[in-house]
Design a protein around this motif. Structure first.
Motif, PDB file in Angstrom:
ATOM      1  N   GLU A 149       0.832  -1.196   0.000  1.00 15.99           N
ATOM      2  CA  GLU A 149       0.000   0.000   0.000  1.00 15.99           C
ATOM      3  C   GLU A 149       0.873   1.254   0.000  1.00 15.99           C
ATOM      4  OE1 GLU A 149      -3.853   1.872   2.413  1.00 15.99           O
ATOM      5  OE2 GLU A 149      -2.709   0.196   3.273  1.00 15.99           O
ATOM      6  N   ILE A 150       0.597   2.157  -0.910  1.00 16.32           N
ATOM      7  CA  ILE A 150       1.326   3.417  -1.017  1.00 16.32           C
ATOM      8  C   ILE A 150       0.381   4.543  -0.606  1.00 16.32           C
ATOM      9  CG2 ILE A 150       2.671   4.926  -2.510  1.00 16.32           C
ATOM     10  CD1 ILE A 150       3.890   2.148  -2.245  1.00 16.32           C
ATOM     11  N   ILE A 151       0.744   5.274   0.463  1.00 11.92           N
ATOM     12  CA  ILE A 151      -0.144   6.295   1.028  1.00 11.92           C
ATOM     13  C   ILE A 151       0.551   7.649   0.947  1.00 11.92           C
ATOM     14  CG2 ILE A 151      -1.450   7.022   3.051  1.00 11.92           C
ATOM     15  CD1 ILE A 151      -1.343   4.101   4.009  1.00 11.92           C
ATOM     16  N   ASP A 152      -0.018   8.549   0.177  1.00 11.31           N
ATOM     17  CA  ASP A 152       0.543   9.883  -0.003  1.00 11.31           C
ATOM     18  C   ASP A 152       0.051  10.804   1.110  1.00 11.31           C
ATOM     19  OD1 ASP A 152       1.612  12.223  -0.895  1.00 11.31           O
ATOM     20  OD2 ASP A 152       0.822  12.093  -2.928  1.00 11.31           O
ATOM     21  N   THR A 153       0.965  11.352   1.893  1.00 15.42           N
ATOM     22  CA  THR A 153       0.607  12.276   2.974  1.00 15.42           C
ATOM     23  C   THR A 153       1.347  13.590   2.723  1.00 15.42           C
ATOM     24  OG1 THR A 153       2.391  11.396   4.364  1.00 15.42           O
ATOM     25  CG2 THR A 153       0.200  10.435   4.632  1.00 15.42           C
ATOM     26  N   THR A 154       0.625  14.588   2.300  1.00 13.96           N
ATOM     27  CA  THR A 154       1.246  15.839   1.854  1.00 13.96           C
ATOM     28  C   THR A 154       1.332  16.901   2.938  1.00 13.96           C
ATOM     29  OG1 THR A 154      -0.895  16.617   1.035  1.00 13.96           O
ATOM     30  CG2 THR A 154       0.520  15.457  -0.529  1.00 13.96           C
ATOM     31  N   ASP A 155       0.723  16.685   4.089  1.00  8.08           N
ATOM     32  CA  ASP A 155       0.721  17.666   5.169  1.00  8.08           C
ATOM     33  C   ASP A 155       2.164  17.981   5.595  1.00  8.08           C
ATOM     34  OD1 ASP A 155       0.424  19.195   7.423  1.00  8.08           O
ATOM     35  OD2 ASP A 155      -0.980  17.857   8.425  1.00  8.08           O
ATOM     36  N   GLN A 156       2.576  19.229   5.439  1.00  6.91           N
ATOM     37  CA  GLN A 156       3.945  19.618   5.767  1.00  6.91           C
ATOM     38  C   GLN A 156       4.103  20.128   7.203  1.00  6.91           C
ATOM     39  OE1 GLN A 156       6.641  19.086   3.622  1.00  6.91           O
ATOM     40  NE2 GLN A 156       5.009  17.933   2.600  1.00  6.91           N
ATOM     41  N   ASP A 157       3.029  20.116   7.981  1.00 10.33           N
ATOM     42  CA  ASP A 157       3.123  20.541   9.371  1.00 10.33           C
ATOM     43  C   ASP A 157       3.696  19.447  10.264  1.00 10.33           C
ATOM     44  OD1 ASP A 157       2.123  23.052   8.854  1.00 10.33           O
ATOM     45  OD2 ASP A 157       0.043  22.470   9.222  1.00 10.33           O
ATOM     46  N   PHE A 158       3.716  18.220   9.752  1.00  6.03           N
ATOM     47  CA  PHE A 158       4.252  17.097  10.509  1.00  6.03           C
ATOM     48  C   PHE A 158       5.270  16.354   9.655  1.00  6.03           C
ATOM     49  CE2 PHE A 158       0.001  17.862  12.201  1.00  6.03           C
ATOM     50  CZ  PHE A 158       0.268  17.975  13.553  1.00  6.03           C
ATOM     51  N   THR A 159       6.209  15.688  10.312  1.00  7.62           N
ATOM     52  CA  THR A 159       7.219  14.925   9.585  1.00  7.62           C
ATOM     53  C   THR A 159       6.614  13.640   9.028  1.00  7.62           C
ATOM     54  OG1 THR A 159       7.936  13.661  11.524  1.00  7.62           O
ATOM     55  CG2 THR A 159       9.003  15.804  11.136  1.00  7.62           C
ATOM     56  N   ASP A 160       7.293  13.062   8.054  1.00 12.10           N
ATOM     57  CA  ASP A 160       6.849  11.773   7.513  1.00 12.10           C
ATOM     58  C   ASP A 160       6.818  10.708   8.601  1.00 12.10           C
ATOM     59  OD1 ASP A 160       6.428  12.589   4.869  1.00 12.10           O
ATOM     60  OD2 ASP A 160       8.542  12.330   4.351  1.00 12.10           O
ATOM     61  N   PHE A 161       7.735  10.785   9.548  1.00 10.93           N
ATOM     62  CA  PHE A 161       7.764   9.862  10.679  1.00 10.93           C
ATOM     63  C   PHE A 161       6.464   9.973  11.476  1.00 10.93           C
ATOM     64  CE2 PHE A 161      10.187   9.169  14.986  1.00 10.93           C
ATOM     65  CZ  PHE A 161       9.349   8.111  15.295  1.00 10.93           C
ATOM     66  N   THR A 162       6.092  11.192  11.860  1.00 12.26           N
ATOM     67  CA  THR A 162       4.881  11.394  12.659  1.00 12.26           C
ATOM     68  C   THR A 162       3.642  10.919  11.912  1.00 12.26           C
ATOM     69  OG1 THR A 162       5.891  13.317  13.744  1.00 12.26           O
ATOM     70  CG2 THR A 162       3.496  13.108  13.883  1.00 12.26           C
ATOM     71  N   LYS A 163       3.553  11.260  10.639  1.00 13.90           N
ATOM     72  CA  LYS A 163       2.375  10.877   9.850  1.00 13.90           C
ATOM     73  C   LYS A 163       2.306   9.359   9.659  1.00 13.90           C
ATOM     74  CE  LYS A 163       3.631  13.834   6.654  1.00 13.90           C
ATOM     75  NZ  LYS A 163       3.708  14.626   5.401  1.00 13.90           N
ATOM     76  N   CYS A 164       3.445   8.728   9.441  1.00  8.68           N
ATOM     77  CA  CYS A 164       3.473   7.275   9.263  1.00  8.68           C
ATOM     78  C   CYS A 164       3.081   6.568  10.558  1.00  8.68           C
ATOM     79  CB  CYS A 164       4.863   6.843   8.810  1.00  8.68           C
ATOM     80  SG  CYS A 164       4.998   5.107   8.321  1.00  8.68           S
ATOM     81  N   LEU A 165       3.552   7.097  11.685  1.00  9.87           N
ATOM     82  CA  LEU A 165       3.205   6.514  12.981  1.00  9.87           C
ATOM     83  C   LEU A 165       1.700   6.580  13.216  1.00  9.87           C
ATOM     84  CD1 LEU A 165       4.025   5.350  15.738  1.00  9.87           C
ATOM     85  CD2 LEU A 165       4.392   7.696  16.517  1.00  9.87           C
ATOM     86  N   LEU A 166       1.089   7.700  12.882  1.00 10.10           N
ATOM     87  CA  LEU A 166      -0.352   7.848  13.069  1.00 10.10           C
ATOM     88  C   LEU A 166      -1.115   6.839  12.215  1.00 10.10           C
ATOM     89  CD1 LEU A 166      -2.755   9.344  14.263  1.00 10.10           C
ATOM     90  CD2 LEU A 166      -2.552  11.018  12.416  1.00 10.10           C
ATOM     91  N   ILE A 167      -0.711   6.669  10.967  1.00  8.15           N
ATOM     92  CA  ILE A 167      -1.369   5.695  10.079  1.00  8.15           C
ATOM     93  C   ILE A 167      -1.205   4.286  10.629  1.00  8.15           C
ATOM     94  CG2 ILE A 167      -1.297   4.654   7.786  1.00  8.15           C
ATOM     95  CD1 ILE A 167      -0.405   7.429   6.747  1.00  8.15           C
ATOM     96  N   LEU A 168      -0.004   3.978  11.082  1.00 15.88           N
ATOM     97  CA  LEU A 168       0.266   2.644  11.622  1.00 15.88           C
ATOM     98  C   LEU A 168      -0.641   2.345  12.810  1.00 15.88           C
ATOM     99  CD1 LEU A 168       3.779   1.125  12.182  1.00 15.88           C
ATOM    100  CD2 LEU A 168       2.085   1.059  13.999  1.00 15.88           C
TER     101      LEU A 168
END
Length: 282
Positions: free
Chosen positions: A125-144
């Protein structure tokens, strides 16, 4: 001493274990002190015989082969944050189909086009998260964590592989994500890279078991983001007794253990625990 296992839902193993823990005989804490009372074996996730089930999140940092193998083999959910997919792709050359993440998320400014295409073809699964207020780490953790909750998975902790090397600003961003994590989940979120571990202690009492044989000699308590006005420890060579930890006053670095195998920390504010990991796990 057993590892702490708190989860997101009432049906998970962590909550059941938390409910079974006795609270008899505990003295009441001052009103200013939160009621957190944790037991954790920080390096249990790296034990070859460890029984913990965890989520694994890979960041865009070099990986230790032994750590990767042990963490991957026991992971229930495996994810890459953006360029972390490059690291996985390179690390598993010649055997990539055996090491496919459940998902990759990010703004995709770091992942190589051929790496993204490979995992896309393999149905990751490829999930595009464009929100620049949070790091890719933070956004990936939330999805997980959302996936863990939605699927009713039983996990004991979340292990981050990478995030403590390279650029200082990115290291600080990794630590900052630990603060976000406390608002997302009650699961322990632990960052591991090479010979270092980081874990954010919440206000309250913590018991850390440090006798797995994987611990290096050094450890530290870092008051990141705020002063800690009342810190007491046992199990360290240089213990603290109702002391203030604050940049410009006192920070506990290059500390070590007293040989008892257990460290206790009482803190009135969030406090970063960091410790060394032996370079060769075997």
């Amino acid at each position: 001493c057993g590892g702490r296992c708190l989860e997101l839902g009432a049906t998970d193993r962590g909550e059941r274990r938390a409910k079974s823990r006795s609270h008899k005989g505990r003295t009441s804490k001052p009103a200013s002190m939160a009621a957190t009372d944790d037991m954790l074996i920080p390096l249990e996730c790296l034990l070859p015989t460890g029984k913990l089930k965890h989520c694994l999140l890979i960041l865009n940092q070099p990986m230790d082969s032994d750590q990767f193998q042990r963490l991957w083999s026991k992971a229930v959910v495996r994810a890459c944050a953006d360029g972390g997919a490059n690291r996985l792709y390179e690390h598993t050359e010649g055997r990539r189909e055996r090491f496919l993440p459940h998902f990759i998320s990010g703004d995709f400014d770091s992942i190589k086009p051929e790496v993204k295409e490979f995992y896309k073809v393999k149905k990751c699964e490829i999930i595009d998260t464009t929100d620049q207020d949070f790091t890719d780490f933070t956004k990936c953790l939330l999805i997980l964590l959302q996936k863990v909750k939605e699927q009713g998975l039983e996990v004991d902790d979340v292990i981050i592989l990478g995030g403590l090397g390279g650029r200082l600003d990115q290291i600080m961003a990794s630590v900052e994500t630990l603060f976000h994590a406390t608002k997302m989940t009650k699961l322990p979120v632990i960052i591991i890279q090479d010979t270092s571990l980081a874990y954010l202690l919440q206000p309250g009492h913590h018991r850390l078991c440090v006798d797995t044989g994987l611990e290096d000699k050094w450890c530290g308590l870092i008051p990141v983001g705020n002063a800690c006005n009342n810190v007491t420890t046992t199990g360290l060579k240089w213990n603290l007794t109702h002391q203030v930890l604050q940049f410009g006053k006192l920070v506990s670095t290059s500390n070590t253990y007293d040989g008892s195998g257990t460290v206790t920390v009482e803190t009135d504010q969030p406090l970063l625990w960091t410790m060394g990991i032996k370079r060769h796990l075997n």
